[in-house]
Write an enzyme that holds these catalytic residues in place. Structure first.
Site, mmCIF file in Angstrom:
data_model
loop_
_atom_site.group_PDB
_atom_site.id
_atom_site.type_symbol
_atom_site.label_atom_id
_atom_site.label_comp_id
_atom_site.label_asym_id
_atom_site.label_seq_id
_atom_site.Cartn_x
_atom_site.Cartn_y
_atom_site.Cartn_z
ATOM 1 C CB ALA A 13 22.584 32.479 -18.516
ATOM 2 C CG HIS A 180 26.160 11.697 -21.707
ATOM 3 N ND1 HIS A 180 25.776 11.518 -23.015
ATOM 4 C CD2 HIS A 180 26.613 12.984 -21.639
ATOM 5 C CE1 HIS A 180 25.999 12.630 -23.692
ATOM 6 N NE2 HIS A 180 26.510 13.527 -22.880
HETATM 7 N N1 LIG Z 1 24.215 15.934 -20.555
HETATM 8 C C1 LIG Z 1 24.443 16.345 -21.783
HETATM 9 O O1 LIG Z 1 24.033 15.716 -22.747
HETATM 10 C C2 LIG Z 1 25.179 17.635 -22.015
HETATM 11 C C3 LIG Z 1 25.153 18.263 -23.266
HETATM 12 C C4 LIG Z 1 25.779 19.496 -23.416
HETATM 13 C C5 LIG Z 1 26.445 20.081 -22.337
HETATM 14 N N2 LIG Z 1 26.467 19.428 -21.149
HETATM 15 C C6 LIG Z 1 27.110 20.001 -19.982
HETATM 16 O O2 LIG Z 1 26.344 21.129 -19.568
HETATM 17 C C7 LIG Z 1 27.192 22.050 -18.884
HETATM 18 C C8 LIG Z 1 27.017 23.446 -19.466
HETATM 19 O O3 LIG Z 1 27.484 23.497 -20.791
HETATM 20 P P1 LIG Z 1 27.506 24.896 -21.563
HETATM 21 O O4 LIG Z 1 27.993 24.621 -22.939
HETATM 22 O O5 LIG Z 1 26.219 25.588 -21.370
HETATM 23 O O6 LIG Z 1 28.633 25.668 -20.728
HETATM 24 P P2 LIG Z 1 28.843 27.253 -20.598
HETATM 25 O O7 LIG Z 1 30.186 27.438 -20.013
HETATM 26 O O8 LIG Z 1 28.509 27.911 -21.878
HETATM 27 O O9 LIG Z 1 27.714 27.682 -19.530
HETATM 28 C C9 LIG Z 1 27.723 27.272 -18.224
HETATM 29 C C10 LIG Z 1 27.148 28.412 -17.408
HETATM 30 O O10 LIG Z 1 26.976 27.962 -16.060
HETATM 31 C C11 LIG Z 1 27.189 29.099 -15.258
HETATM 32 N N3 LIG Z 1 27.393 28.743 -13.859
HETATM 33 C C12 LIG Z 1 28.500 28.278 -13.242
HETATM 34 N N4 LIG Z 1 28.274 28.124 -11.924
HETATM 35 C C13 LIG Z 1 26.985 28.494 -11.700
HETATM 36 C C14 LIG Z 1 26.181 28.570 -10.549
HETATM 37 N N5 LIG Z 1 26.635 28.203 -9.358
HETATM 38 N N6 LIG Z 1 24.910 29.023 -10.685
HETATM 39 C C15 LIG Z 1 24.424 29.393 -11.878
HETATM 40 N N7 LIG Z 1 25.156 29.340 -13.018
HETATM 41 C C16 LIG Z 1 26.429 28.903 -12.932
HETATM 42 C C17 LIG Z 1 28.408 29.767 -15.879
HETATM 43 O O11 LIG Z 1 28.578 31.092 -15.418
HETATM 44 C C18 LIG Z 1 28.044 29.660 -17.361
HETATM 45 O O12 LIG Z 1 27.340 30.787 -17.809
HETATM 46 C C19 LIG Z 1 28.602 21.475 -19.002
HETATM 47 O O13 LIG Z 1 28.926 20.763 -17.851
HETATM 48 C C20 LIG Z 1 28.499 20.545 -20.199
HETATM 49 O O14 LIG Z 1 29.459 19.518 -20.164
HETATM 50 C C21 LIG Z 1 25.847 18.220 -20.964
HETATM 51 O O1 LIG Z 2 30.546 16.081 -24.960
HETATM 52 C C1 LIG Z 2 30.358 16.912 -24.068
HETATM 53 O O2 LIG Z 2 31.253 17.227 -23.268
HETATM 54 C C2 LIG Z 2 29.030 17.626 -23.975
HETATM 55 C C3 LIG Z 2 27.861 16.718 -24.046
HETATM 56 O O3 LIG Z 2 27.901 15.714 -23.071
HETATM 57 C C4 LIG Z 2 27.670 16.110 -25.404
HETATM 58 O O4 LIG Z 2 27.527 14.882 -25.515
HETATM 59 O O5 LIG Z 2 27.631 16.888 -26.384
#
Ligand SMILES: NC(=O)c1ccc[n+]([C@@H]2O[C@H](COP(=O)([O-])OP(=O)(O)OC[C@H]3O[C@@H](n4cnc5c(N)ncnc54)[C@H](O)[C@@H]3O)[C@@H](O)[C@H]2O)c1
Ligand SMILES: O=C(O)C[C@H](O)C(=O)O
Length: 313
Positions: A13, A180
């Protein structure tokens, strides 16, 4: 006949998870369950309630529940996994691999029990490797385990092309193949604006600059934010994929899929164009590649493999 709303669980979240939950509800794609760890149960409930209270203003009907219990997620149609840590300036996505692999594994063990028929979309990074971890843990068929990268990477690529030509983003078409990471492969040859190939409209060096900016687009946002990574465009990408599945739209989108011979790769999760519909990944499209595109894709595939090797040993 009672028509039941679809149930969508968003695990994590934080920035991406909360934004995704909000957009899903705004678009009335279903009822949303937002899950985070027990230590964050209260703020998770608070975020969900705050979103719910905006629905009358927005004229959207959707329940949004915040929880730390997978009981509340039982029987979800789609589960979106954003749980994990995000990178900070100076880090690569691959630096997150060990921490996020254990988080994604523990989440998937719960999802497997509570939503055995769900379509599962992965966002947590490094996302190609995390999609592999999810697939191994869930034991679901490959068409139900899908990673998000290409919709976002393509959106960035199209944004930069539209900006360069000062045209509507609606008329830009293109896509990004591969992992990615910074060696992803934006396919210039398959990109057009209103049907006109972009190399007829944009000078070679400018196209190269757009390709390079796309590859490092995530890092650009990380650098600007200072503490965390992108979330608006990632959330919008997750919502588009969820909509494609729940409405059986049969969109052609770049998604992370298990490759079993496609493009010559075996047992590898990586971004490829596919039909995304009511059956999840319904078909992967194999495109003919030039020698230089093939070399670039091989390099990207090698990067994905080396990250997976960190987990599998
Ligand atoms: N694939 C993509 O294109 C892409 C794009 C954006 C972000 N991401 C990735 O997505 C992930 C989340 O990013 P964010 O900005 O939301 O981070 P964030 O830190 O804002 O949120 C992550 C949340 O995950 C929760 N969490 C951790 N362990 C957990 C568990 N076991 N069960 C449930 N919740 C848990 C944390 O408490 C936190 O609230 C990161 O790894 C980021 O690199 C990937
Ligand atoms: O760049 C990151 O770490 C988050 C995500 O994969 C993105 O491309 O925005």
């Amino acid at each position: 006949m009672t028509i039941k709303r679809k149930k969508i669980t968003v695990v994590g979240a934080g920035f991406t998870g909360a934004t995704t939950a909000f957009m899903l509800a705004q678009q009335e794609l279903g009822d949303v369950v937002l899950v985070d760890i027990p230590q964050l149960e209260s703020p998770t409930k608070g975020k969900a309630l705050d979103m719910m209270e905006s629905m009358p203003v927005q004229g959207a009907d959707a329940n949004i529940v915040g929880t730390a219990s997978y009981d509340d997620t039982r029987g979800s149609d789609v589960v979106i996994i954003t749980a994990g840590i995000a990178r900070k300036p100076g880090m690569s996505r691959d630096d997150l691999v060990n921490t996020n692999a254990s988080i994604v594994k523990s989440v998937c063990e719960q999802v497997k029990q509570t939503s055995p028929d769900a379509y599962v979309i992965l966002l947590s990074n490094p996302v190609d490797a995390m999609t592999y971890v999810a697939y191994e843990t869930l034991g679901f068929p490959k068409h139900r385990v899908i990673g998000q990268s290409g919709v976002l990477d393509t959106a960035r690529y199209c944004t930069f092309i539209a900006e360069e030509l000062n045209v509507s983003v609606e008329d830009v078409r293109g896509f990004v193949l591969g992992g990615h990471g910074d060696d992803m492969v934006p396919l210039v040859r398959y990109s057009n604006v209103g049907g006109i190939p972009i190399d007829k409209l944009i000078a070679r060096d400018r196209i190269e600059a757009i390709v390079q900016r796309t590859r490092t687009g995530g890092g650009e946002i990380v650098g600007l934010l200072g503490n965390g990574s992108a979330y608006y465009a990632p959330a919008a990408s997750l919502v588009q994929m969820t909509e494609a599945i729940l409405k059986d739209k049969k969109r052609i989108l770049p998604v992370i899929a298990l490759l079993e011979g496609e493009y010559g790769y075996h047992n590898l999760f990586m971004g490829v164009p596919a039909i995304l519909g009511g059956g999840g990944i319904e078909r992967v499209f194999e495109l003919e590649l030039t020698e230089s595109e093939r070399t670039a894709l091989d390099k990207s595939a090698e990067s994905v493999r080396s990250v997976i090797q960190v987990i599998t040993g």
